[in-house]
Design an enzyme around this catalytic site. Structure first.
Site, PDB file in Angstrom:
ATOM      1  N   GLY A 190       0.862  -1.090   0.027  1.00 52.28           N
ATOM      2  CA  GLY A 190       0.059  -0.023  -0.078  1.00 52.28           C
ATOM      3  C   GLY A 190       1.018   1.381   0.146  1.00 52.28           C
ATOM      4  N   SER A 222       7.436   5.174  -3.722  1.00 47.45           N
ATOM      5  CA  SER A 222       6.593   3.993  -4.110  1.00 47.45           C
ATOM      6  C   SER A 222       6.393   3.674  -5.560  1.00 47.45           C
ATOM      7  CB  SER A 222       5.200   4.367  -3.657  1.00 47.45           C
ATOM      8  OG  SER A 222       4.054   3.649  -4.006  1.00 47.45           O
ATOM      9  N   GLU A 247       3.991   2.360  -6.905  1.00 50.22           N
ATOM     10  CA  GLU A 247       2.655   2.828  -7.558  1.00 50.22           C
ATOM     11  C   GLU A 247       2.713   4.495  -7.867  1.00 50.22           C
ATOM     12  OE1 GLU A 247       0.714   1.110  -8.989  1.00 50.22           O
ATOM     13  OE2 GLU A 247       0.511  -0.686  -8.176  1.00 50.22           O
ATOM     14  N   HIS A 281      -3.573   3.868  -1.306  1.00 50.62           N
ATOM     15  CA  HIS A 281      -3.702   2.837  -1.976  1.00 50.62           C
ATOM     16  C   HIS A 281      -3.746   1.807  -0.922  1.00 50.62           C
ATOM     17  CE1 HIS A 281      -3.208  -0.818  -4.372  1.00 50.62           C
ATOM     18  NE2 HIS A 281      -2.013  -0.609  -4.314  1.00 50.62           N
ATOM     19  N   HIS A 284      -4.703  -2.573   0.365  1.00 57.13           N
ATOM     20  CA  HIS A 284      -5.151  -3.937   0.081  1.00 57.13           C
ATOM     21  C   HIS A 284      -5.991  -4.535   0.903  1.00 57.13           C
ATOM     22  CE1 HIS A 284      -0.922  -4.479  -2.242  1.00 57.13           C
ATOM     23  NE2 HIS A 284      -1.513  -3.552  -2.849  1.00 57.13           N
TER      24      HIS A 284
END
Ligand SMILES: [Zn+2]
Length: 213
Positions: free
Chosen positions: A26, A73, A75, A94, A96
């Site tokens: 995340g 990150s 992401e 973000h 999970h």
């Protein structure tokens, strides 16, 4: 700049303690108030309980590093695309979280079924088309699923939650997980009835007048 870094480290502990992420997975980011063309983001693969303010990385909207020693990150494209296209958004988280990820594995949407979801997320929660984590393609498919709303599911992966600030993005992440739990339970028990568009609009209108301010 320090403020964004502090808010991100505090948010990391919160999402970890609330079970929205496991281990180092995340990520969290925040647009800089003093420079809206830059954002601060969590470093890649570090334990939320160990991240310090100096570990937070500052990037521009192209995802290029402007400050910090750590690798940002994985992401990063997902976060950068949101800030580029959604001017009203200042924080992205973000996660999970388990129940939302279960629905993301079914590649189904969560229809508008409960009040807080409709009011805070902005309607039903859609699952983005599957793309490999960390790619530009994932960022683009997530934006399509988000549409004008504040959350989407990422197929076989997790959740993206947006907010006008970090607190709102955390709230959205929690409501997505709660809505996913309710939806799965209701599906197990029978046939959940979804709210029609008129009811969704009425609820959103009521929310604009909700609270103390
Ligand atoms: Zn992920």
């Amino acid at each position: 700049m320090t403020r964004a870094k502090k808010e991100i480290t505090q948010a990391g502990t919160k999402i970890y303690d609330r079970g929205l992420v496991a281990g180092t997975w995340g990520n969290i980011s925040k647009r800089l108030e003093e420079d809206p063309k830059k954002f601060a983001i969590t470093p890649s693969g570090m334990d939320y309980r160990k991240i310090k303010e100096e570990d937070i990385v500052i990037l521009n909207l192209e995802g290029e590093k402007k400050e910090g020693e750590r690798i940002p990150s994985a992401e990063t494209p997902l976060h950068a695309h949101v800030y580029k296209t959604r001017e009203e958004i200042n924080a992205v988280i973000h996660t999970h979280s388990v129940y939302a990820s279960a629905i993301a594995c079914l590649r189904e949407n969560i229809p508008p079924i409960v009040e807080d979801m409709v009011q805070i997320v902005g309607g039903g929660i859609e699952t983005a088309e599957y793309e490999l984590p960390g790619t530009e393609e994932l960022a683009e498919s997530a934006l399509r699923a988000l549409n004008h709303k504040k959350a989407a599911l990422l197929a076989n992966h997790g959740v993206i939650s947006l907010g006008k600030d970090v607190d709102e993005a955390i709230k959205v992440a929690e409501i997505v997980e709660k809505s996913a739990k309710i939806y799965l339970l209701a599906e197990f028990l029978g046939n959940p009835k979804k709210l029609d568009e008129e009811e969704v609009e009425k609820m959103k209108e009521a929310y604009r007048k909700y609270g103390q301010s």
